[in-house]
Design a protein around this motif. Structure first.
Motif, PDB file in Angstrom:
ATOM      1  N   ILE A 197      30.661  19.394  11.917  1.00  0.00           N
ATOM      2  CA  ILE A 197      30.432  19.259  10.313  1.00  0.00           C
ATOM      3  C   ILE A 197      28.936  19.572  10.292  1.00  0.00           C
ATOM      4  CG2 ILE A 197      30.528  17.756   8.585  1.00  0.00           C
ATOM      5  CD1 ILE A 197      32.915  16.335  10.208  1.00  0.00           C
ATOM      6  N   ASP A 198      28.314  20.095   9.011  1.00  0.00           N
ATOM      7  CA  ASP A 198      27.076  20.621   8.674  1.00  0.00           C
ATOM      8  C   ASP A 198      26.756  20.438   7.523  1.00  0.00           C
ATOM      9  OD1 ASP A 198      24.553  21.197   9.053  1.00  0.00           O
ATOM     10  OD2 ASP A 198      24.730  23.199  10.322  1.00  0.00           O
ATOM     11  N   ILE A 199      25.970  19.660   6.866  1.00  0.00           N
ATOM     12  CA  ILE A 199      25.529  19.457   5.483  1.00  0.00           C
ATOM     13  C   ILE A 199      23.916  19.576   5.327  1.00  0.00           C
ATOM     14  CG2 ILE A 199      25.243  17.706   3.591  1.00  0.00           C
ATOM     15  CD1 ILE A 199      28.023  16.310   4.610  1.00  0.00           C
ATOM     16  N   ALA A 200      23.540  20.220   4.551  1.00  0.00           N
ATOM     17  CA  ALA A 200      22.047  20.436   4.192  1.00  0.00           C
ATOM     18  C   ALA A 200      21.779  20.225   2.958  1.00  0.00           C
ATOM     19  CB  ALA A 200      21.669  22.002   4.674  1.00  0.00           C
ATOM     20  N   TRP A 201      20.723  19.500   2.489  1.00  0.00           N
ATOM     21  CA  TRP A 201      20.386  19.137   1.171  1.00  0.00           C
ATOM     22  C   TRP A 201      18.972  18.954   1.172  1.00  0.00           C
ATOM     23  CZ3 TRP A 201      17.780  14.692  -0.328  1.00  0.00           C
ATOM     24  CH2 TRP A 201      17.809  14.437  -1.821  1.00  0.00           C
ATOM     25  N   GLY A 202      18.197  19.159  -0.052  1.00  0.00           N
ATOM     26  CA  GLY A 202      17.092  18.751  -0.461  1.00  0.00           C
ATOM     27  C   GLY A 202      15.850  19.983  -0.532  1.00  0.00           C
ATOM     28  N   ASP A 203      14.662  19.740  -0.755  1.00  0.00           N
ATOM     29  CA  ASP A 203      13.790  20.571  -0.873  1.00  0.00           C
ATOM     30  C   ASP A 203      13.327  21.168   0.637  1.00  0.00           C
ATOM     31  OD1 ASP A 203      11.441  22.284  -1.331  1.00  0.00           O
ATOM     32  OD2 ASP A 203      10.608  20.898  -3.127  1.00  0.00           O
ATOM     33  N   PRO A 204      13.159  22.323   0.722  1.00  0.00           N
ATOM     34  CA  PRO A 204      12.946  22.762   1.924  1.00  0.00           C
ATOM     35  C   PRO A 204      11.208  22.622   2.173  1.00  0.00           C
ATOM     36  CG  PRO A 204      14.001  24.779   0.850  1.00  0.00           C
ATOM     37  CD  PRO A 204      13.764  23.707  -0.127  1.00  0.00           C
ATOM     38  N   ALA A 205      10.490  22.396   1.274  1.00  0.00           N
ATOM     39  CA  ALA A 205       9.096  21.958   1.529  1.00  0.00           C
ATOM     40  C   ALA A 205       8.921  20.444   1.875  1.00  0.00           C
ATOM     41  CB  ALA A 205       8.273  22.152   0.253  1.00  0.00           C
ATOM     42  N   HIS A 206      10.001  19.910   1.894  1.00  0.00           N
ATOM     43  CA  HIS A 206       9.872  18.127   2.256  1.00  0.00           C
ATOM     44  C   HIS A 206      10.233  18.079   3.891  1.00  0.00           C
ATOM     45  CE1 HIS A 206      11.064  16.894  -2.102  1.00  0.00           C
ATOM     46  NE2 HIS A 206       9.671  17.402  -2.115  1.00  0.00           N
ATOM     47  N   PRO A 207       9.513  17.043   4.040  1.00  0.00           N
ATOM     48  CA  PRO A 207       9.728  16.840   5.702  1.00  0.00           C
ATOM     49  C   PRO A 207      11.431  16.891   6.144  1.00  0.00           C
ATOM     50  CG  PRO A 207       8.222  15.002   4.839  1.00  0.00           C
ATOM     51  CD  PRO A 207       9.060  15.763   3.498  1.00  0.00           C
ATOM     52  N   LYS A 208      11.526  17.272   7.352  1.00  0.00           N
ATOM     53  CA  LYS A 208      13.006  17.491   7.899  1.00  0.00           C
ATOM     54  C   LYS A 208      13.300  16.054   8.441  1.00  0.00           C
ATOM     55  CE  LYS A 208      16.475  20.294   9.221  1.00  0.00           C
ATOM     56  NZ  LYS A 208      17.291  21.057   8.340  1.00  0.00           N
ATOM     57  N   VAL A 209      14.413  15.490   7.886  1.00  0.00           N
ATOM     58  CA  VAL A 209      15.317  14.434   8.364  1.00  0.00           C
ATOM     59  C   VAL A 209      16.622  14.768   8.722  1.00  0.00           C
ATOM     60  CG1 VAL A 209      15.958  12.247   7.965  1.00  0.00           C
ATOM     61  CG2 VAL A 209      13.713  12.593   7.129  1.00  0.00           C
ATOM     62  N   THR A 210      16.942  14.712  10.347  1.00  0.00           N
ATOM     63  CA  THR A 210      18.277  15.032  10.573  1.00  0.00           C
ATOM     64  C   THR A 210      19.131  13.744  11.175  1.00  0.00           C
ATOM     65  OG1 THR A 210      17.552  17.215  11.334  1.00  0.00           O
ATOM     66  CG2 THR A 210      19.582  16.539  12.131  1.00  0.00           C
ATOM     67  N   LEU A 211      20.413  13.694  10.496  1.00  0.00           N
ATOM     68  CA  LEU A 211      21.042  12.642  11.059  1.00  0.00           C
ATOM     69  C   LEU A 211      22.442  13.279  11.740  1.00  0.00           C
ATOM     70  CD1 LEU A 211      21.606  10.985   7.314  1.00  0.00           C
ATOM     71  CD2 LEU A 211      19.639  10.790   9.153  1.00  0.00           C
ATOM     72  N   VAL A 212      22.693  12.411  12.937  1.00  0.00           N
ATOM     73  CA  VAL A 212      23.820  13.106  13.878  1.00  0.00           C
ATOM     74  C   VAL A 212      24.708  11.937  13.938  1.00  0.00           C
ATOM     75  CG1 VAL A 212      24.535  13.615  15.827  1.00  0.00           C
ATOM     76  CG2 VAL A 212      22.440  14.709  14.892  1.00  0.00           C
ATOM     77  N   GLY A 213      26.062  11.955  13.698  1.00  0.00           N
ATOM     78  CA  GLY A 213      26.824  10.620  13.717  1.00  0.00           C
ATOM     79  C   GLY A 213      28.222  11.096  14.357  1.00  0.00           C
ATOM     80  N   LYS A 214      28.516  10.179  15.612  1.00  0.00           N
ATOM     81  CA  LYS A 214      29.438  10.549  16.562  1.00  0.00           C
ATOM     82  C   LYS A 214      30.890  10.257  15.640  1.00  0.00           C
ATOM     83  CE  LYS A 214      32.091   8.024  20.294  1.00  0.00           C
ATOM     84  NZ  LYS A 214      32.161   6.668  20.802  1.00  0.00           N
ATOM     85  N   GLY A 215      31.689  11.329  15.813  1.00  0.00           N
ATOM     86  CA  GLY A 215      32.792  11.447  14.832  1.00  0.00           C
ATOM     87  C   GLY A 215      34.228  11.457  15.983  1.00  0.00           C
ATOM     88  N   VAL A 216      34.235  10.785  16.727  1.00  0.00           N
ATOM     89  CA  VAL A 216      35.606  10.589  17.414  1.00  0.00           C
ATOM     90  C   VAL A 216      36.561   9.804  16.606  1.00  0.00           C
ATOM     91  CG1 VAL A 216      36.672   9.734  19.669  1.00  0.00           C
ATOM     92  CG2 VAL A 216      34.300  10.639  19.747  1.00  0.00           C
ATOM     93  N   CYS A 217      37.466  10.572  16.256  1.00  0.00           N
ATOM     94  CA  CYS A 217      38.435   9.972  15.241  1.00  0.00           C
ATOM     95  C   CYS A 217      39.608   9.064  15.934  1.00  0.00           C
ATOM     96  CB  CYS A 217      38.999  11.168  14.380  1.00  0.00           C
ATOM     97  SG  CYS A 217      37.822  12.213  13.556  1.00  0.00           S
ATOM     98  N   PHE A 218      39.782   9.362  17.105  1.00  0.00           N
ATOM     99  CA  PHE A 218      40.484   8.641  17.764  1.00  0.00           C
ATOM    100  C   PHE A 218      40.225   8.751  19.408  1.00  0.00           C
ATOM    101  CE2 PHE A 218      44.032   6.327  20.027  1.00  0.00           C
ATOM    102  CZ  PHE A 218      44.170   4.956  19.333  1.00  0.00           C
ATOM    103  N   ASP A 219      39.981   7.560  19.963  1.00  0.00           N
ATOM    104  CA  ASP A 219      39.653   7.690  21.585  1.00  0.00           C
ATOM    105  C   ASP A 219      40.509   6.857  22.352  1.00  0.00           C
ATOM    106  OD1 ASP A 219      38.466   7.960  23.996  1.00  0.00           O
ATOM    107  OD2 ASP A 219      36.664   6.537  23.661  1.00  0.00           O
ATOM    108  N   THR A 220      41.394   7.833  23.141  1.00  0.00           N
ATOM    109  CA  THR A 220      42.388   7.403  23.998  1.00  0.00           C
ATOM    110  C   THR A 220      41.649   7.058  25.247  1.00  0.00           C
ATOM    111  OG1 THR A 220      42.700   9.680  24.985  1.00  0.00           O
ATOM    112  CG2 THR A 220      44.349   8.645  23.018  1.00  0.00           C
ATOM    113  N   GLY A 221      40.597   7.391  25.489  1.00  0.00           N
ATOM    114  CA  GLY A 221      39.749   7.415  26.717  1.00  0.00           C
ATOM    115  C   GLY A 221      39.931   8.627  27.567  1.00  0.00           C
TER     116      GLY A 221
END
Length: 460
Positions: free
Chosen positions: A211-235
Motif C-alpha cells: 500500500i502506498d499513500i502520498a500527500w503534501g507539498d513536494p517542496a516540504h521535507p520528506k517524511v516516510t512512514l512504514v507500518g507492518k501490516g501482517v493481517c494474521f500471523d500463524t507463524g
C-alpha cells in the motif's frame, strides 16, 4: 470535533470536580454542608478513580466527584479521567477544576468514550464534555479520532481485515484528505522487485500487497512512514502455539498506527511531504509457504536466509524500508508489532524505540513523556550485528540463540536503511491486555501521539 465533546455553554453543564486525597481531608473541596455530608455518608474518600454523583434537591445530578488519590496514584495512572464516560449518566458535563494536566484529562475522556460496536451493539455515547478552556480541542479531537481508527482496525478480526480490507481502509483515509493512493498486488510484487513481501504472503489465498499513500507539498521535507501490516500471523511453517496465535489479528498494529499517525499529520496540515508504505500480507500455512532455510533476494540486494518463518514482520518491512530509503527522506519511521522480546523487556505499555541519532532520541523521549505515550530507547548494539550472519546468504532473518530479540530485529532492519537522513524504529505491542481508564481491552494506538507531537514541533 470528536463526538465525546459538546458545544453547549459551560454554565448548562454539570460540573466535575477532581478531588485529591489531601484536599478532601483538609476540607478544601468547595461543597456546601449537605453535599459534604452526603459524600461522607456515601464513603467518598477521594481514592483513585472513586466516583460519586451528588444529588440536587429535585433528585437530578448536581455535581460529580472523581477521586485522584495522592500524587503517587496519579503518577501510576494519569488517565483517570478516562473512567468518566463509563460512569456518568446521560448529559453534558464540564471540568470544574484541573486534575493535573487539562489536555490529558480531556484526551482521556475522549479515549474513554471509545466503543467497538461493529459486531455487537454498544451503549450509545451517554455523556459529553464541554471542552475545557485553554486546550486545543481540535488537536485533542484528531488524536482521539486517530486512536479510534487504529483501535477499530486492530480489533476487527482477520476474516474481515485481510490485506485487501486493510488496503481499502488506507484508500478511504487517502481519499478523505485528497492524497494519492497506489497498491501493488500479488505477483506484481515479484515483478516490481519486492520479493520478501511476496514470499511472506504467497501462501495465503488473499494476495499480498504494498500500500502506498502520498500527500503534501513536494517542496516540504520528506517524511516516510512504514507500518507492518501482517493481517494474521500463524507463524507460517514454524507454527505458533494456539495461545501464541490467539490475538494475532493485532499483527497489523504497525500499519494501523501508521495510518493513525498519517491521519493526524494530514488533518493538522503539517508542512511535510508525506509517504506511507504498508506491506500487507497474511502469514499462512500451505504447500507453497516459505520454509526455514529458504533463501530469497531482497529489494535492496542482500540475500536473506529464513531462520524462522515466524520472524516475517521484519522481512516485509525490509522491502518497504528499502523502497522508502531510495528517496532519501528527511525522516524515515517504521512501526511494527515485531518481537515478544520487547514485551519481556518492557511489558505491553512501553514500546522500545531505536535510532542512531542522539538528538532525535532525546526529542522522541521528551515528546513521549509530554504526551503520556511512553517510549523507551534501546541500543542498536553493533556487536550483536554479527549474530545476523549466515553461512550461505548475506543475512539471516532470525539467528539462533534467543538473546536480545528486539535489538537483533532492529539491527536486521537497519541493514536496509542507508540514505535516509534520520531513521526511527519502534517495536510496538498495539494491544491493551486488560482494561484501564481510557484504554479498553483490545487494540491500542501506541507511539502515534508521541511521534505526532515530535513532527508537529519540527514541521508544524
Amino acid at each position: 470535533m470528536h463526538p465525546a465533546f459538546a458545544t453547549v455553554p459551560a454554565e448548562e453543564a454539570v460540573p466535575i470536580t477532581f478531588v485529591a486525597k489531601a484536599t478532601w481531608e483538609t476540607m478544601g473541596v468547595p461543597l456546601d454542608a449537605p453535599a459534604r455530608r452526603f459524600a461522607e455518608a456515601s464513603g467518598f474518600a477521594a481514592k483513585p478513580g472513586q466516583y460519586l454523583a451528588l444529588p440536587a434537591a429535585n433528585g437530578d445530578v448536581s455535581h460529580i466527584l472523581l477521586g485522584l488519590g495522592d500524587a503517587s496514584d496519579l503518577a501510576r495512572d494519569p488517565f483517570l479521567a478516562g473512567k468518566l464516560p463509563g460512569l456518568l449518566p446521560a448529559g453534558t458535563f464540564r471540568f470544574a477544576n484541573a486534575p493535573d494536566d487539562m489536555h490529558l484529562a480531556a484526551l482521556a475522556f475522549a479515549l474513554g468514550s471509545y466503543r467497538f460496536d461493529r459486531y455487537r451493539k454498544a451503549d450509545a455515547q451517554k455523556a459529553t464534555l464541554v471542552p475545557p478552556e485553554g486546550v486545543d480541542i481540535a488537536d485533542i479531537s484528531r488524536m482521539a479520532d486517530a486512536a479510534t481508527l487504529a483501535r477499530d482496525l486492530i480489533n476487527t478480526p482477520a476474516n474481515d481485515m485481510g490485506p485487501g480490507e486493510l488496503a481499502a481502509a488506507a484508500e478511504s483515509l487517502a481519499q478523505r484528505f485528497g492524497a494519492k493512493f497506489g497498491c501493488i498486488v500479488g505477483d506484481d510484487l515479484r515483478q516490481r522487485n519486492f520479493p520478501l513481501i511476496h514470499a511472506v504472503g504467497m501462501a495465503s489465498p488473499r494476495a499480498p500487497r504494498l500500500i502506498d499513500i502520498a500527500w503534501g507539498d513536494p517542496a516540504h521535507p520528506k517524511v516516510t512512514l512504514v507500518g507492518k501490516g501482517v493481517c494474521f500471523d500463524t507463524g507460517g511453517v514454524d507454527l505458533k502455539t494456539a495461545s501464541g496465535m490467539q490475538i494475532m489479528k493485532k499483527d497489523m498494529g504497525g500499519a494501523a498506527n501508521v495510518l493513525a499517525l498519517a491521519l493526524m499529520i494530514m488533518d493538522a496540515k503539517l508542512k511535510v511531504r508525506l509517504r506511507v508504505l504498508i506491506p500487507a500480507v497474511e502469514n499462512s500455512v500451505a504447500g507453497n509457504a516459505f520454509r526455514p532455510l529458504d533463501i530469497f533476494p531482497s529489494r535492496k540486494g542482500p540475500t536473506v536466509e529464513i531462520g524462522n518463518t515466524d520472524a516475517e514482520g521484519r522481512l516485509v518491512l525490509a522491502d518497504a524500508l528499502a523502497l522508502a530509503d531510495e528517496e532519501k527522506p528527511d525522516l524515515l519511521i517504521d512501526l511494527g508489532t515485531l518481537t515478544g522480546a520487547a514485551r519481556v523487556a518492557l511489558g505491553p505499555d512501553i514500546p522500545p524505540f531505536y535510532t542512531s541519532d542522539d538528538a532525535l532520541a532525546l526529542d522522541v523521549a521528551r515528546c513521549a513523556q509530554a504526551e503520556n505515550d511512553p517510549l523507551w530507547r534501546m541500543p542498536l548494539w553493533p556487536a550483536y550485528d554479527a549474530w545476523l550472519d549466515s553461512k550461505v546468504a548475506d543475512i539471516n532473518n532470525a539467528p539462533s540463540g534467543g538473546f536480545a530479540g528486539s535489538i537483533v530485529c532492529a539491527l536486521f532492519l537497519q541493514r536496509f536503511v542507508e540514505a535516509a537522513k534520520n531513521w526511527l524504529h519502534v517495536d510496538i505491542y498495539g494491544w491493551t491486555p486488560s482494561a484501564k481508564p481510557a484504554r479498553p481491552e483490545g487494540g491500542e494506538c501506541q507511539a502515534a501521539r508521541a511521534i505526532y507531537r515530535l513532527l508537529s514541533e519540527r514541521y508544524g
